[in-house]
Design a protein around this motif. Structure first.
Motif, PDB file in Angstrom:
ATOM      1  N   VAL A  83      19.143   8.921  -6.470  1.00 26.43           N
ATOM      2  CA  VAL A  83      17.815   9.478  -6.712  1.00 26.43           C
ATOM      3  C   VAL A  83      16.808   8.839  -5.765  1.00 26.43           C
ATOM      4  N   ALA A  84      16.905   7.518  -5.588  1.00 25.21           N
ATOM      5  CA  ALA A  84      15.986   6.816  -4.683  1.00 25.21           C
ATOM      6  C   ALA A  84      16.075   7.368  -3.261  1.00 25.21           C
ATOM      7  N   LEU A  85      17.271   7.744  -2.836  1.00 31.90           N
ATOM      8  CA  LEU A  85      17.462   8.250  -1.483  1.00 31.90           C
ATOM      9  C   LEU A  85      16.821   9.616  -1.259  1.00 31.90           C
ATOM     10  N   GLU A  86      16.385  10.262  -2.339  1.00 36.25           N
ATOM     11  CA  GLU A  86      15.660  11.528  -2.207  1.00 36.25           C
ATOM     12  C   GLU A  86      14.242  11.292  -1.681  1.00 36.25           C
ATOM     13  N   ALA A  87      13.740  10.064  -1.841  1.00 33.11           N
ATOM     14  CA  ALA A  87      12.378   9.742  -1.392  1.00 33.11           C
ATOM     15  C   ALA A  87      12.371   9.468   0.108  1.00 33.11           C
ATOM     16  N   GLU A  88      11.161   9.321   0.669  1.00 32.52           N
ATOM     17  CA  GLU A  88      11.054   9.006   2.090  1.00 32.52           C
ATOM     18  C   GLU A  88      10.809   7.510   2.311  1.00 32.52           C
ATOM     19  N   ARG A  89      10.602   6.793   1.205  1.00 29.02           N
ATOM     20  CA  ARG A  89      10.397   5.351   1.280  1.00 29.02           C
ATOM     21  C   ARG A  89      10.912   4.725  -0.012  1.00 29.02           C
ATOM     22  N   ILE A  90      11.650   3.629   0.101  1.00 35.85           N
ATOM     23  CA  ILE A  90      12.195   2.942  -1.071  1.00 35.85           C
ATOM     24  C   ILE A  90      11.657   1.513  -1.110  1.00 35.85           C
ATOM     25  N   ILE A  91      10.992   1.180  -2.215  1.00 38.25           N
ATOM     26  CA  ILE A  91      10.559  -0.195  -2.460  1.00 38.25           C
ATOM     27  C   ILE A  91      11.478  -0.761  -3.535  1.00 38.25           C
ATOM     28  N   LYS A  92      12.298  -1.721  -3.161  1.00 41.03           N
ATOM     29  CA  LYS A  92      13.239  -2.318  -4.106  1.00 41.03           C
ATOM     30  C   LYS A  92      12.631  -3.577  -4.721  1.00 41.03           C
ATOM     31  N   LEU A  93      12.661  -3.624  -6.045  1.00 42.69           N
ATOM     32  CA  LEU A  93      12.157  -4.779  -6.769  1.00 42.69           C
ATOM     33  C   LEU A  93      13.319  -5.602  -7.310  1.00 42.69           C
ATOM     34  N   HIS A  94      13.128  -6.905  -7.261  1.00 34.42           N
ATOM     35  CA  HIS A  94      14.119  -7.819  -7.837  1.00 34.42           C
ATOM     36  C   HIS A  94      13.380  -9.011  -8.426  1.00 34.42           C
TER      37      HIS A  94
ATOM     38  N   GLY B  31      10.849  -9.252 -10.286  1.00 34.13           N
ATOM     39  CA  GLY B  31       9.392  -9.199 -10.239  1.00 34.13           C
ATOM     40  C   GLY B  31       8.768  -9.267  -8.867  1.00 34.13           C
ATOM     41  N   LYS B  32       9.595  -9.213  -7.812  1.00 35.06           N
ATOM     42  CA  LYS B  32       9.082  -9.281  -6.449  1.00 35.06           C
ATOM     43  C   LYS B  32       9.644  -8.125  -5.625  1.00 35.06           C
ATOM     44  N   ILE B  33       8.959  -7.808  -4.523  1.00 33.69           N
ATOM     45  CA  ILE B  33       9.487  -6.802  -3.596  1.00 33.69           C
ATOM     46  C   ILE B  33      10.575  -7.455  -2.762  1.00 33.69           C
ATOM     47  N   ALA B  34      11.802  -6.933  -2.899  1.00 32.91           N
ATOM     48  CA  ALA B  34      12.929  -7.465  -2.151  1.00 32.91           C
ATOM     49  C   ALA B  34      13.117  -6.727  -0.824  1.00 32.91           C
ATOM     50  N   GLU B  35      12.846  -5.412  -0.837  1.00 35.12           N
ATOM     51  CA  GLU B  35      12.966  -4.607   0.378  1.00 35.12           C
ATOM     52  C   GLU B  35      11.926  -3.498   0.322  1.00 35.12           C
ATOM     53  N   ASP B  36      11.474  -3.087   1.502  1.00 33.55           N
ATOM     54  CA  ASP B  36      10.569  -1.946   1.623  1.00 33.55           C
ATOM     55  C   ASP B  36      11.029  -1.159   2.839  1.00 33.55           C
ATOM     56  N   THR B  37      11.703  -0.028   2.574  1.00 28.46           N
ATOM     57  CA  THR B  37      12.379   0.707   3.641  1.00 28.46           C
ATOM     58  C   THR B  37      11.853   2.117   3.737  1.00 28.46           C
ATOM     59  N   ARG B  38      11.506   2.538   4.939  1.00 28.77           N
ATOM     60  CA  ARG B  38      11.137   3.924   5.194  1.00 28.77           C
ATOM     61  C   ARG B  38      12.361   4.649   5.744  1.00 28.77           C
ATOM     62  N   LEU B  39      12.703   5.745   5.097  1.00 26.96           N
ATOM     63  CA  LEU B  39      13.924   6.472   5.474  1.00 26.96           C
ATOM     64  C   LEU B  39      13.617   7.461   6.583  1.00 26.96           C
TER      65      LEU B  39
ATOM     66  N   ASP C 181       0.848  -1.188   0.000  1.00 22.26           N
ATOM     67  CA  ASP C 181       0.000   0.000   0.000  1.00 22.26           C
ATOM     68  C   ASP C 181       0.885   1.240   0.000  1.00 22.26           C
ATOM     69  N   ILE C 182       0.411   2.272  -0.686  1.00 24.57           N
ATOM     70  CA  ILE C 182       1.062   3.578  -0.671  1.00 24.57           C
ATOM     71  C   ILE C 182       0.024   4.595  -0.223  1.00 24.57           C
ATOM     72  N   ASN C 183       0.344   5.341   0.806  1.00 26.72           N
ATOM     73  CA  ASN C 183      -0.609   6.279   1.385  1.00 26.72           C
ATOM     74  C   ASN C 183      -0.562   7.643   0.710  1.00 26.72           C
ATOM     75  N   HIS C 184      -1.646   8.380   0.855  1.00 28.35           N
ATOM     76  CA  HIS C 184      -1.674   9.748   0.354  1.00 28.35           C
ATOM     77  C   HIS C 184      -0.559  10.558   1.025  1.00 28.35           C
ATOM     78  N   GLY C 185       0.147  11.335   0.225  1.00 27.03           N
ATOM     79  CA  GLY C 185       1.194  12.203   0.752  1.00 27.03           C
ATOM     80  C   GLY C 185       2.560  11.570   0.847  1.00 27.03           C
ATOM     81  N   GLU C 186       2.696  10.286   0.510  1.00 27.90           N
ATOM     82  CA  GLU C 186       4.007   9.641   0.551  1.00 27.90           C
ATOM     83  C   GLU C 186       4.826   9.984  -0.691  1.00 27.90           C
TER      84      GLU C 186
END
Length: 235
Positions: free
Chosen positions: A214-225, A227-235, A38-43
């Protein structure tokens, strides 16, 4: 926070044709393999991964430019699988703004005309659209380039036009596919500052990139590998 984007068990399989005189379909290529998040409004979320990880395919599904093979996708609470093409188009135009690596500006149109274009299908008066487009171009620093065609603009300026165009219909969600992919590091930094400004105005941003900086500019990084989610990190 309320949920803007809800993905449950999303898969995507592309059919492939066999080579040779017999032809015929072969087992498809499975690009997405059960994406649930899920991705919330404002993320401000970055979808990061190498080429072939499925990140652009996932963004196309989120953007209602493609349909999943399996799974459920809800956009602002709307089950998109129940919508026909016209209804999806209507939801897309009202909810989403798109920014692409290749800008996709009309070469014979001015910057102002390019920004105004998405609003022509909204039914709003032309004068209102033009005034908003002018305001947006001023906000991205192109007040003196409104009458320039893309061939007279640098890559960074063209991406600024694309960002202004994405904001014309006041979408809730901005989707960006490798928006800095064709830009040098200095120009990329300027474009990312604009993304932060857009985010601070309350918009949800989902940005695809292979670039870790560029990814580190976000507040959350979802890494795909693969075809699957490998990591989901909130910075």
């Amino acid at each position: 926070m309320s949920t803007a984007i809800s993905l449950n068990g999303i898969t995507k399989t592309f059919a492939q044709m066999a080579e040779g005189k017999n032809g015929g379909e072969q087992p498809g290529i499975k690009v997405l393999k059960g994406i649930t998040t899920d991705i919330n409004h404002g993320e401000f979320v970055a979808l990061q991964g190498t080429s072939g990880s499925g990140k652009s395919t996932l963004l196309h599904i989120i953007g209602l430019l493609d349909r999943p093979t399996e799974g459920q996708y809800r956009l602002n609470g709307n089950d998109t699988s129940t919508l026909d093409d016209d209804s999806q188009s209507d939801l897309r135009n009202k909810t989403l703004g798109f920014i692409f690596q290749s800008f996709y500006l009309i070469p014979y149109a001015t910057a102002l005309e390019n920004v105004t274009l998405p609003g022509l299908y909204s039914g709003k008066p032309r004068a209102e659209l033009t005034a908003r487009a002018e305001s947006l171009l001023e906000q991205v620093g192109l007040a003196d380039r409104m009458d320039f065609r893309p061939s007279r603009l640098s890559g960074g300026q063209q991406q600024r036009v694309a960002m202004a165009r994405a904001m014309l219909n006041e979408p809730d969600i901005i989707l960006a596919d490798e928006p800095t992919g064709q830009l040098d590091s200095s120009t990329s930094s300027e474009i990312m500052k604009l993304f932060h400004t857009v985010h601070q105005s309350g918009k949800t941003i989902v940005l695809v990139t292979h670039d870790e900086n560029v990814a580190l500019e976000a507040e959350r990084i979802i890494k795909l590998h693969d075809g699957k989610i490998a990591e989901d990190t909130r910075l």
